[in-house]
Scaffold this motif. Sequence first.
Motif, PDB file in Angstrom:
ATOM      1  N   GLY A 132       0.796  -1.244   0.000  1.00  0.00           N
ATOM      2  CA  GLY A 132       0.000   0.000   0.000  1.00  0.00           C
ATOM      3  C   GLY A 132       0.815   1.274   0.000  1.00  0.00           C
ATOM      4  O   GLY A 132       0.269   2.361   0.258  1.00  0.00           O
ATOM      5  N   TRP A 133       2.115   1.179  -0.308  1.00  0.00           N
ATOM      6  CA  TRP A 133       2.937   2.407  -0.353  1.00  0.00           C
ATOM      7  C   TRP A 133       4.187   2.145  -1.173  1.00  0.00           C
ATOM      8  O   TRP A 133       4.839   1.108  -1.019  1.00  0.00           O
ATOM      9  CB  TRP A 133       3.360   2.833   1.063  1.00  0.00           C
ATOM     10  CG  TRP A 133       3.870   4.252   1.121  1.00  0.00           C
ATOM     11  CD1 TRP A 133       3.125   5.355   1.431  1.00  0.00           C
ATOM     12  CD2 TRP A 133       5.220   4.723   0.871  1.00  0.00           C
ATOM     13  NE1 TRP A 133       3.926   6.488   1.378  1.00  0.00           N
ATOM     14  CE2 TRP A 133       5.209   6.133   1.041  1.00  0.00           C
ATOM     15  CE3 TRP A 133       6.411   4.106   0.515  1.00  0.00           C
ATOM     16  CZ2 TRP A 133       6.347   6.922   0.875  1.00  0.00           C
ATOM     17  CZ3 TRP A 133       7.554   4.882   0.337  1.00  0.00           C
ATOM     18  CH2 TRP A 133       7.516   6.282   0.524  1.00  0.00           C
ATOM     19  N   GLY A 134       4.534   3.096  -2.007  1.00  0.00           N
ATOM     20  CA  GLY A 134       5.796   2.987  -2.745  1.00  0.00           C
ATOM     21  C   GLY A 134       6.081   4.248  -3.530  1.00  0.00           C
ATOM     22  O   GLY A 134       5.191   5.063  -3.801  1.00  0.00           O
ATOM     23  N   ARG A 135       7.338   4.431  -3.848  1.00  0.00           N
ATOM     24  CA  ARG A 135       7.765   5.571  -4.672  1.00  0.00           C
ATOM     25  C   ARG A 135       8.799   5.078  -5.675  1.00  0.00           C
ATOM     26  O   ARG A 135       9.737   4.347  -5.299  1.00  0.00           O
ATOM     27  CB  ARG A 135       8.412   6.666  -3.813  1.00  0.00           C
ATOM     28  CG  ARG A 135       7.502   7.290  -2.753  1.00  0.00           C
ATOM     29  CD  ARG A 135       6.460   8.216  -3.382  1.00  0.00           C
ATOM     30  NE  ARG A 135       5.638   8.880  -2.368  1.00  0.00           N
ATOM     31  CZ  ARG A 135       4.453   8.442  -1.944  1.00  0.00           C
ATOM     32  NH1 ARG A 135       3.940   7.317  -2.422  1.00  0.00           N
ATOM     33  NH2 ARG A 135       3.764   9.120  -1.046  1.00  0.00           N
ATOM     34  N   VAL A 136       8.643   5.487  -6.925  1.00  0.00           N
ATOM     35  CA  VAL A 136       9.639   5.182  -7.953  1.00  0.00           C
ATOM     36  C   VAL A 136      10.037   6.482  -8.630  1.00  0.00           C
ATOM     37  O   VAL A 136       9.166   7.287  -9.007  1.00  0.00           O
ATOM     38  CB  VAL A 136       9.084   4.208  -9.019  1.00  0.00           C
ATOM     39  CG1 VAL A 136      10.143   3.925 -10.089  1.00  0.00           C
ATOM     40  CG2 VAL A 136       8.608   2.901  -8.379  1.00  0.00           C
ATOM     41  N   VAL A 137      11.326   6.692  -8.747  1.00  0.00           N
ATOM     42  CA  VAL A 137      11.850   7.832  -9.506  1.00  0.00           C
ATOM     43  C   VAL A 137      12.792   7.268 -10.564  1.00  0.00           C
ATOM     44  O   VAL A 137      13.761   6.576 -10.234  1.00  0.00           O
ATOM     45  CB  VAL A 137      12.610   8.823  -8.599  1.00  0.00           C
ATOM     46  CG1 VAL A 137      13.268   9.918  -9.439  1.00  0.00           C
ATOM     47  CG2 VAL A 137      11.669   9.439  -7.564  1.00  0.00           C
ATOM     48  N   ASN A 138      12.489   7.540 -11.811  1.00  0.00           N
ATOM     49  CA  ASN A 138      13.383   7.133 -12.903  1.00  0.00           C
ATOM     50  C   ASN A 138      14.209   8.345 -13.318  1.00  0.00           C
ATOM     51  O   ASN A 138      13.657   9.398 -13.635  1.00  0.00           O
ATOM     52  CB  ASN A 138      12.568   6.648 -14.106  1.00  0.00           C
ATOM     53  CG  ASN A 138      11.720   5.440 -13.765  1.00  0.00           C
ATOM     54  OD1 ASN A 138      12.245   4.366 -13.475  1.00  0.00           O
ATOM     55  ND2 ASN A 138      10.409   5.608 -13.754  1.00  0.00           N
ATOM     56  N   ILE A 139      15.531   8.175 -13.329  1.00  0.00           N
ATOM     57  CA  ILE A 139      16.388   9.252 -13.825  1.00  0.00           C
ATOM     58  C   ILE A 139      16.446   9.107 -15.345  1.00  0.00           C
ATOM     59  O   ILE A 139      16.959   8.109 -15.862  1.00  0.00           O
ATOM     60  CB  ILE A 139      17.803   9.181 -13.211  1.00  0.00           C
ATOM     61  CG1 ILE A 139      17.710   9.305 -11.676  1.00  0.00           C
ATOM     62  CG2 ILE A 139      18.695  10.272 -13.801  1.00  0.00           C
ATOM     63  CD1 ILE A 139      19.054   9.243 -10.963  1.00  0.00           C
ATOM     64  N   THR A 140      15.869  10.073 -16.052  1.00  0.00           N
ATOM     65  CA  THR A 140      15.881  10.019 -17.521  1.00  0.00           C
ATOM     66  C   THR A 140      16.783  11.141 -18.029  1.00  0.00           C
ATOM     67  O   THR A 140      17.965  11.166 -17.726  1.00  0.00           O
ATOM     68  CB  THR A 140      14.454  10.039 -18.098  1.00  0.00           C
ATOM     69  OG1 THR A 140      13.819  11.286 -17.832  1.00  0.00           O
ATOM     70  CG2 THR A 140      13.625   8.885 -17.555  1.00  0.00           C
ATOM     71  N   SER A 141      16.236  12.112 -18.727  1.00  0.00           N
ATOM     72  CA  SER A 141      17.075  13.199 -19.256  1.00  0.00           C
ATOM     73  C   SER A 141      16.192  14.321 -19.777  1.00  0.00           C
ATOM     74  O   SER A 141      15.074  14.069 -20.267  1.00  0.00           O
ATOM     75  CB  SER A 141      17.947  12.681 -20.399  1.00  0.00           C
ATOM     76  OG  SER A 141      18.621  13.761 -21.012  1.00  0.00           O
ATOM     77  N   ALA A 142      16.722  15.543 -19.720  1.00  0.00           N
ATOM     78  CA  ALA A 142      16.037  16.673 -20.350  1.00  0.00           C
ATOM     79  C   ALA A 142      15.835  16.409 -21.839  1.00  0.00           C
ATOM     80  O   ALA A 142      14.937  16.979 -22.465  1.00  0.00           O
ATOM     81  CB  ALA A 142      16.853  17.945 -20.151  1.00  0.00           C
ATOM     82  N   ALA A 143      16.648  15.498 -22.402  1.00  0.00           N
ATOM     83  CA  ALA A 143      16.546  15.168 -23.829  1.00  0.00           C
ATOM     84  C   ALA A 143      15.203  14.542 -24.184  1.00  0.00           C
ATOM     85  O   ALA A 143      14.830  14.498 -25.354  1.00  0.00           O
ATOM     86  CB  ALA A 143      17.684  14.231 -24.228  1.00  0.00           C
ATOM     87  N   VAL A 144      14.457  14.075 -23.166  1.00  0.00           N
ATOM     88  CA  VAL A 144      13.123  13.541 -23.427  1.00  0.00           C
ATOM     89  C   VAL A 144      12.208  14.662 -23.948  1.00  0.00           C
ATOM     90  O   VAL A 144      11.361  14.435 -24.814  1.00  0.00           O
ATOM     91  CB  VAL A 144      12.541  12.914 -22.131  1.00  0.00           C
ATOM     92  CG1 VAL A 144      11.054  12.657 -22.252  1.00  0.00           C
ATOM     93  CG2 VAL A 144      13.293  11.638 -21.783  1.00  0.00           C
ATOM     94  N   ARG A 145      12.394  15.870 -23.427  1.00  0.00           N
ATOM     95  CA  ARG A 145      11.558  16.995 -23.880  1.00  0.00           C
ATOM     96  C   ARG A 145      12.261  17.840 -24.930  1.00  0.00           C
ATOM     97  O   ARG A 145      11.595  18.482 -25.741  1.00  0.00           O
ATOM     98  CB  ARG A 145      11.151  17.868 -22.690  1.00  0.00           C
ATOM     99  CG  ARG A 145      10.227  17.142 -21.728  1.00  0.00           C
ATOM    100  CD  ARG A 145       9.555  18.091 -20.763  1.00  0.00           C
ATOM    101  NE  ARG A 145       8.673  19.031 -21.436  1.00  0.00           N
ATOM    102  CZ  ARG A 145       8.369  20.225 -20.950  1.00  0.00           C
ATOM    103  NH1 ARG A 145       8.877  20.626 -19.804  1.00  0.00           N
ATOM    104  NH2 ARG A 145       7.549  21.021 -21.596  1.00  0.00           N
TER     105      ARG A 145
END
Length: 260
Positions: A132-145
């Motif tokens: 019932g609880w979790g956090r995910v952060v994916n490090i991607t890149s400004a290059a996505v935008r």
Amino acid sequence: MDLGIKGKTALVCAASKGLGRGCAEALAAEGVNLVINARGEAALIQTAYAIAERHQVTVEPVAADITTADGRARVLDALGGKADILVTNAGGPPPGHWTDWDRDDFIRAIDGNMLSAIALMQALVPGMMERGWGRVVNITSAAVRAPIAQLGLSNTARTGLTGFVAGMARQVADKGVCVNNLLPGIHDTDRATALDAGVSAAQGISADEARARREATIPTRSYGRAEDFGAACAFLCSQQARFIVGQNLMLDGGALNVTV
Ligand code: NAP
């Protein structure tokens, strides 16, 4: 502000240096126990020791290549198959020209910067949902935008991950799991030094000049720091971030000149 995550367990991938280390440090400062990973054992152990000592949390280093199934299995083993927080990260693909990349180059980039993050989410998010609880952060890149032409392999793999997260984040939020992406613009890490060296060689200018020219294009007139990045990551992993779902947060000193 107390982020309310003291005593949680996080996996932070590719974290002996740079942005991953910044995230590991910031989570540890909040009392989060860590499993951290990188390929090079010496730097990883040094980082684990330094973080544990500074923040009085447990930090287990697992030297492994996170882009391989075997590497991920060893990291997941160290966690006993469960974590409250997952920060995905890996080294970025090399620069080049769009005509030069063949199928193997694309497969390597997609494995490294898309499928390995997806595999880790598939392994850890079901447990977060059950609890019932979790956090995910994916490090991607400004290059996505704002794509960077010579980093076409990175543009390709990371937009693929972004598309996956856009759907998946909305399928898990009702179980208390928030999945988001952090998009670094230029930050002062080994990766930035390598990119500056590439510009220096290509344009026949010094690395300092390459950096100065790039800094002049950023409204803050400076590169970001790993600790700035880590602070944003820790906030996305906080209790307070429960209504932030499926977002792509640019950390680029305002370099992307857009209204929204
Ligand atoms: P960095 O300073 O070069 O650090 C990379 C870290 O990842 C190191 O700890 C490295 O250790 C580890 N690593 C690399 N490949 C790995 C693998 N296959 N398995 C496990 N660990 C691995 O890079 P960074 O600047 O923090 O960048 C992190 C990510 O953000 C990269 O994907 C990069 O492309 C992206 N990014 C960075 C910037 C920037 O300005 N810094 C901007 C946009 C995007 P080992 O080498 O020992 O494995």
